[in-house]
Design an enzyme around this catalytic site. Structure first.
Site, PDB file in Angstrom:
ATOM      1  N   GLN A   1      -8.921  -4.708  -8.812  1.00 11.74           N
ATOM      2  CA  GLN A   1      -8.202  -5.860  -9.358  1.00 11.74           C
ATOM      3  C   GLN A   1      -7.444  -6.669  -8.313  1.00 11.74           C
ATOM      4  O   GLN A   1      -7.367  -7.895  -8.411  1.00 11.74           O
ATOM      5  CB  GLN A   1      -7.227  -5.376 -10.433  1.00 11.74           C
ATOM      6  CG  GLN A   1      -6.542  -6.477 -11.206  1.00 11.74           C
ATOM      7  CD  GLN A   1      -5.981  -5.966 -12.502  1.00 11.74           C
ATOM      8  OE1 GLN A   1      -6.684  -5.845 -13.494  1.00 11.74           O
ATOM      9  NE2 GLN A   1      -4.706  -5.633 -12.502  1.00 11.74           N
TER      10      GLN A   1
ATOM     11  N   GLU B   1      -3.168 -14.509 -10.345  1.00 13.23           N
ATOM     12  CA  GLU B   1      -2.032 -14.237  -9.466  1.00 13.23           C
ATOM     13  C   GLU B   1      -2.083 -15.034  -8.170  1.00 13.23           C
ATOM     14  O   GLU B   1      -1.378 -14.730  -7.212  1.00 13.23           O
ATOM     15  CB  GLU B   1      -1.938 -12.737  -9.194  1.00 13.23           C
ATOM     16  CG  GLU B   1      -1.678 -11.956 -10.475  1.00 13.23           C
ATOM     17  CD  GLU B   1      -1.429 -10.481 -10.250  1.00 13.23           C
ATOM     18  OE1 GLU B   1      -1.500 -10.031  -9.084  1.00 13.23           O
ATOM     19  OE2 GLU B   1      -1.138  -9.781 -11.234  1.00 13.23           O
TER      20      GLU B   1
ATOM     21  N   GLU C   1      -2.598   1.537  -5.696  1.00 13.13           N
ATOM     22  CA  GLU C   1      -1.957   1.529  -7.016  1.00 13.13           C
ATOM     23  C   GLU C   1      -2.990   1.804  -8.096  1.00 13.13           C
ATOM     24  O   GLU C   1      -4.108   1.275  -8.033  1.00 13.13           O
ATOM     25  CB  GLU C   1      -1.298   0.165  -7.246  1.00 13.13           C
ATOM     26  CG  GLU C   1      -0.662  -0.010  -8.606  1.00 13.13           C
ATOM     27  CD  GLU C   1      -0.202  -1.444  -8.836  1.00 13.13           C
ATOM     28  OE1 GLU C   1      -0.153  -1.856 -10.013  1.00 13.13           O
ATOM     29  OE2 GLU C   1       0.103  -2.145  -7.856  1.00 13.13           O
TER      30      GLU C   1
ATOM     31  N   LYS D   1       7.995  -2.777 -13.602  1.00 14.68           N
ATOM     32  CA  LYS D   1       7.788  -4.033 -14.306  1.00 14.68           C
ATOM     33  C   LYS D   1       8.779  -4.097 -15.461  1.00 14.68           C
ATOM     34  O   LYS D   1       8.741  -3.256 -16.363  1.00 14.68           O
ATOM     35  CB  LYS D   1       6.355  -4.124 -14.842  1.00 14.68           C
ATOM     36  CG  LYS D   1       5.287  -4.205 -13.760  1.00 14.68           C
ATOM     37  CD  LYS D   1       3.896  -4.163 -14.377  1.00 14.68           C
ATOM     38  CE  LYS D   1       2.823  -4.374 -13.332  1.00 14.68           C
ATOM     39  NZ  LYS D   1       1.461  -4.206 -13.908  1.00 14.68           N
TER      40      LYS D   1
ATOM     41  N   ARG E   1       4.110  -9.885 -13.301  1.00 16.90           N
ATOM     42  CA  ARG E   1       2.959  -9.676 -14.172  1.00 16.90           C
ATOM     43  C   ARG E   1       1.974 -10.813 -13.921  1.00 16.90           C
ATOM     44  O   ARG E   1       2.310 -11.833 -13.315  1.00 16.90           O
ATOM     45  CB  ARG E   1       3.352  -9.662 -15.656  1.00 16.90           C
ATOM     46  CG  ARG E   1       4.302  -8.573 -16.096  1.00 16.90           C
ATOM     47  CD  ARG E   1       3.890  -7.166 -15.717  1.00 16.90           C
ATOM     48  NE  ARG E   1       2.626  -6.705 -16.271  1.00 16.90           N
ATOM     49  CZ  ARG E   1       2.500  -5.834 -17.280  1.00 16.90           C
ATOM     50  NH1 ARG E   1       3.588  -5.351 -17.875  1.00 16.90           N
ATOM     51  NH2 ARG E   1       1.312  -5.423 -17.681  1.00 16.90           N
ATOM     52  N   SER E   2       0.760 -10.646 -14.392  1.00 17.43           N
ATOM     53  CA  SER E   2      -0.250 -11.683 -14.156  1.00 17.43           C
ATOM     54  C   SER E   2       0.068 -12.969 -14.922  1.00 17.43           C
ATOM     55  O   SER E   2      -0.300 -14.059 -14.494  1.00 17.43           O
ATOM     56  CB  SER E   2      -1.639 -11.173 -14.533  1.00 17.43           C
ATOM     57  OG  SER E   2      -1.643 -10.658 -15.845  1.00 17.43           O
TER      58      SER E   2
END
Length: 428
Positions: free
Chosen positions: A163, A205, A285, A336, A365-366
């Site tokens: 990602q 992002e 991650e 988050k 966050r996205s």
């Protein structure tokens, strides 16, 4: 002076054009705090509930009118008259009113918006910048940024399974220098992708989202960009990834569709081991799925010399994180705010990480807004690391710009360390 006088919520748009909650909190002194709530795309199944109007046709069912109503009609009467400086009391009042484990009654987006706006209102009432109010005189470490410059997975419409492909400017001496280094690599990456005939559109992002053949090709492009920018990979700039493996884990197998591979847990760890041997990767991650606790244990044993960050597996939840600590899973936690849904609980999780020797990465966050709360939070708690996207899109750059301002405000008191010196020194 800090007594809460008024609370108002509204529906605004985030960086994906989806509705989100924004809250204003006013105190009797005339101080105001405003906060907007972010939203994720790849989410852990145990995250606090983001309340959306699923049955409504407004915004295709993604509206947050009910969450806004909950703030204005339930939370506001509850906390008006309370002391904005007593963050824990305000948050606890909302949690008690909600009464559910995942904040499904009022909505985590409603509770978090009020929680963050309350902190900002108190800071404004005292005349302090937010980072100083939250962290006191001890909050003075500027975080090393993890910059997501190639997007894949749920954040882009391409065939990259991983990602996020990130750069970390560990050779920087200041936050401003780190931002400059990242921007220079980002600009060179754009030129390299263009020359190779790849699209340079950006993902959620702000990173590029090229349709590359393999995940490894993304690493190669980034290595070329680092060199073209005049930096040395492994010394000036190191690499990190967010695999978001829960998104491609199907029936216990890790399906790398872009590469035509179906891997077991052990084979997935082998895959990372090979990448680490080829490239200066210092942080992974969500390398495995959130439910693969045994696999996380194996990965920690085999790859524990680098940073292994838990996001979906921990979801910023103190009780779940404690389970991970007891099992010896990972060595770092991604924080988050909207995963847990209140500032008080977020600070509890950060404190837990510090007590048990886990590193902390404060994250966006996205789906973001221009809100820069996480920049101040990262400095306040001396997190040492922040993940807030690429060097494009105002919703991402706003956080970097805030770090530059905070660094200027701190002056000679500012520090800028790196948690990766030991890792990269051992690779030389």
């Amino acid at each position: 002076m800090t007594q809460i006088l008024e609370v108002t919520a509204r529906e605004i748009l985030d960086s994906r054009g989806n509705p989100t909650v924004e809250v204003d909190v006013y105190t009797e002194s005339g101080a105001i705090g405003r906060a907007a709530v972010p939203s994720g795309a790849s989410t852990g199944t145990r995250e606090a509930l983001e309340l959306r109007d699923k049955k409504s046709k407004r915004y295709g069912g993604k509206g947050v009118a009910q969450a806004v109503k909950n703030v204005n009609e339930i939370i506001a009467p509850l906390i008006i008259g309370m002391d904005a400086a007593d963050q824990a009391a305000v948050d606890l009042a909302m949690l008690d009113e909600d009464g559910t484990e995942n904040k499904s009654k009022l909505g985590a987006n409603a509770i978090l918006g009020v929680s963050l706006a309350t902190a900002r209102a108190a800071a404004d009432a005292f005349g302090f910048p937010l980072y100083r109010y939250l962290g006191g005189v001890a909050g003075q470490t500027l975080p090393l940024p993890m910059m997501n410059i190639i997007n894949g997975g749920e954040h882009a419409a391409n065939n990259l399974d991983i990602q996020e492909f990130m750069i970390i400017p560990k050779g920087a001496k200041t936050a401003a220098e780190a931002v400059r280094m990242g921007a220079e690599v980002f600009a060179n990456l754009k030129a390299i992708l263009k020359k190779g005939g790849h699209a340079t559109a950006v993902g959620d992002e702000g990173g590029f989202a090229p349709d590359l053949d393999t995940n490894e090709e993304a690493f190669k492009c980034i290595m070329d960009a680092i060199k073209a920018a005049g930096y040395k990979a492994g010394k000036d700039i190191v690499l990190a990834i967010d695999a978001a493996a829960s998104e491609f884990c199907v029936k216990g197998k890790y399906e790398l569709k872009g590469e035509g591979k179906s891997l077991t847990t052990t084979q997935m760890i082998d895959y990372y081991e090979e990448m680490i041997s080829k490239y200066p990767i210092v942080s992974i991650e969500d390398g495995l799925a959130e439910g693969d606790w045994d696999g996380w244990g194996e990965m920690t044993q085999r790859l524990g010399s680098i940073q292994l960050v838990g996001d979906d597996i921990f979801v910023t939840n103190p009780s779940i994180f404690r389970k991970g600590i007891e099992k010896g899973v990972g060595n770092s936690i991604l924080v988050k705010l909207n995963q847990i849904g209140s500032l008080t609980e977020t600070l509890q999780t950060i404190d837990l990480a510090k007590r048990y020797g886990y590193t902390t990465v404060i994250s966006h966050r996205s789906g973001e807004t221009e809100d820069t709360f996480i920049s101040d939070l990262a400095v306040a708690v001396n997190a040492g690391q922040i993940k807030t996207g690429s060097l494009s899109r105002t919703d991402r750059v706003a956080k970097y710009n805030q770090l530059i301002r905070i660094e200027e405000d701190l002056g000679r008191a500012a520090s800028f360390g790196t948690p990766f010196d030991k890792i990269t020194d051992s690779k030389k």
